[in-house]
Design a protein around this motif. Structure first.
Motif, PDB file in Angstrom:
ATOM      1  N   ARG A 196      80.450  22.600  64.363  1.00  0.00           N
ATOM      2  CA  ARG A 196      79.930  22.656  66.103  1.00  0.00           C
ATOM      3  C   ARG A 196      78.966  23.866  65.740  1.00  0.00           C
ATOM      4  O   ARG A 196      77.869  23.820  66.717  1.00  0.00           O
ATOM      5  CB  ARG A 196      80.386  22.701  66.784  1.00  0.00           C
ATOM      6  CG  ARG A 196      81.630  21.166  66.836  1.00  0.00           C
ATOM      7  CD  ARG A 196      81.443  21.074  68.560  1.00  0.00           C
ATOM      8  NE  ARG A 196      82.763  19.774  68.305  1.00  0.00           N
ATOM      9  CZ  ARG A 196      83.492  19.314  68.395  1.00  0.00           C
ATOM     10  NH1 ARG A 196      84.564  20.724  69.786  1.00  0.00           N
ATOM     11  NH2 ARG A 196      84.616  18.037  69.020  1.00  0.00           N
ATOM     12  N   ASP A 197      79.753  25.213  66.191  1.00  0.00           N
ATOM     13  CA  ASP A 197      78.573  25.654  65.951  1.00  0.00           C
ATOM     14  C   ASP A 197      77.266  26.208  65.033  1.00  0.00           C
ATOM     15  O   ASP A 197      76.406  26.805  65.532  1.00  0.00           O
ATOM     16  CB  ASP A 197      79.354  27.503  65.834  1.00  0.00           C
ATOM     17  CG  ASP A 197      80.363  27.677  66.595  1.00  0.00           C
ATOM     18  OD1 ASP A 197      80.253  27.013  68.341  1.00  0.00           O
ATOM     19  OD2 ASP A 197      81.625  28.917  66.289  1.00  0.00           O
ATOM     20  N   GLU A 198      77.980  26.100  63.626  1.00  0.00           N
ATOM     21  CA  GLU A 198      76.617  25.942  63.245  1.00  0.00           C
ATOM     22  C   GLU A 198      75.416  24.597  63.609  1.00  0.00           C
ATOM     23  O   GLU A 198      74.293  25.330  63.101  1.00  0.00           O
ATOM     24  CB  GLU A 198      76.757  25.806  61.543  1.00  0.00           C
ATOM     25  CG  GLU A 198      77.570  26.694  60.478  1.00  0.00           C
ATOM     26  CD  GLU A 198      78.410  26.373  60.061  1.00  0.00           C
ATOM     27  OE1 GLU A 198      77.844  25.616  59.156  1.00  0.00           O
ATOM     28  OE2 GLU A 198      78.801  27.190  59.029  1.00  0.00           O
ATOM     29  N   GLY A 199      75.549  23.924  64.027  1.00  0.00           N
ATOM     30  CA  GLY A 199      74.699  22.957  64.307  1.00  0.00           C
ATOM     31  C   GLY A 199      73.584  22.999  65.781  1.00  0.00           C
ATOM     32  O   GLY A 199      72.956  22.697  65.591  1.00  0.00           O
ATOM     33  N   LYS A 200      74.607  23.552  66.758  1.00  0.00           N
ATOM     34  CA  LYS A 200      73.770  24.226  67.882  1.00  0.00           C
ATOM     35  C   LYS A 200      73.298  25.456  66.949  1.00  0.00           C
ATOM     36  O   LYS A 200      72.246  25.629  67.855  1.00  0.00           O
ATOM     37  CB  LYS A 200      75.091  25.363  68.424  1.00  0.00           C
ATOM     38  CG  LYS A 200      75.672  24.289  69.376  1.00  0.00           C
ATOM     39  CD  LYS A 200      76.751  24.840  70.631  1.00  0.00           C
ATOM     40  CE  LYS A 200      77.882  23.844  70.707  1.00  0.00           C
ATOM     41  NZ  LYS A 200      78.615  23.753  71.610  1.00  0.00           N
ATOM     42  N   GLU A 201      73.407  26.272  66.595  1.00  0.00           N
ATOM     43  CA  GLU A 201      72.434  27.445  65.954  1.00  0.00           C
ATOM     44  C   GLU A 201      71.190  26.777  64.671  1.00  0.00           C
ATOM     45  O   GLU A 201      69.819  27.450  64.736  1.00  0.00           O
ATOM     46  CB  GLU A 201      72.793  28.232  64.865  1.00  0.00           C
ATOM     47  CG  GLU A 201      74.043  29.359  65.400  1.00  0.00           C
ATOM     48  CD  GLU A 201      74.850  29.459  63.998  1.00  0.00           C
ATOM     49  OE1 GLU A 201      74.674  29.597  63.052  1.00  0.00           O
ATOM     50  OE2 GLU A 201      76.028  30.749  64.788  1.00  0.00           O
ATOM     51  N   LYS A 202      70.831  25.781  64.081  1.00  0.00           N
ATOM     52  CA  LYS A 202      69.897  25.134  63.425  1.00  0.00           C
ATOM     53  C   LYS A 202      68.807  24.464  64.946  1.00  0.00           C
ATOM     54  O   LYS A 202      68.246  24.012  64.893  1.00  0.00           O
ATOM     55  CB  LYS A 202      70.692  24.202  63.133  1.00  0.00           C
ATOM     56  CG  LYS A 202      71.119  24.307  60.845  1.00  0.00           C
ATOM     57  CD  LYS A 202      71.830  23.220  60.848  1.00  0.00           C
ATOM     58  CE  LYS A 202      72.218  23.857  59.340  1.00  0.00           C
ATOM     59  NZ  LYS A 202      72.666  22.922  58.403  1.00  0.00           N
ATOM     60  N   LYS A 203      69.772  23.799  65.462  1.00  0.00           N
ATOM     61  CA  LYS A 203      68.450  23.313  66.806  1.00  0.00           C
ATOM     62  C   LYS A 203      67.947  24.027  67.603  1.00  0.00           C
ATOM     63  O   LYS A 203      66.854  23.789  67.886  1.00  0.00           O
ATOM     64  CB  LYS A 203      70.025  22.745  68.085  1.00  0.00           C
ATOM     65  CG  LYS A 203      70.377  21.425  67.062  1.00  0.00           C
ATOM     66  CD  LYS A 203      70.438  20.528  68.167  1.00  0.00           C
ATOM     67  CE  LYS A 203      71.602  18.973  67.445  1.00  0.00           C
ATOM     68  NZ  LYS A 203      72.367  17.941  68.901  1.00  0.00           N
TER      69      LYS A 203
END
Length: 81
Positions: free
Chosen positions: A73-80
């Motif tokens: 989830r943290d990696e997904g938020k960083e990509k957005k």
């Protein structure tokens, strides 16, 4: 280990090829070579190959634990962003 896997695979492929080559002349012997090649592929070569590919891996990295879900989830938020 790679050399052993390569040698076993070449031997199995050669045995299967020989089985297909002699099959028109001697059907039962050709079928025997083909069958033993398939059995060797799945009962000898495949377990050695799987062990070779997974021996240095940590299985917890591939399991869905709470920590791994949070990390995804943290990696997904960083990509957005």
């Amino acid at each position: 280990m790679r050399i052993l896997l390569s040698i076993i695979f070449i031997a199995i492929a050669g045995s299967a090829g020989y089985g297909f080559y002699i099959k028109p002349e001697d059907y039962s012997t050709g079928e025997l070579f083909i069958g033993l090649s398939i059995a060797g592929l799945f009962f000898i070569w495949m377990p050695i190959f799987i062990y070779h590919r997974w021996r240095k891996r940590n299985f917890k990295d591939y399991m869905l634990t709470k920590e791994n879900i949070d990390k995804m989830r943290d990696e997904g938020k960083e990509k957005k962003l």
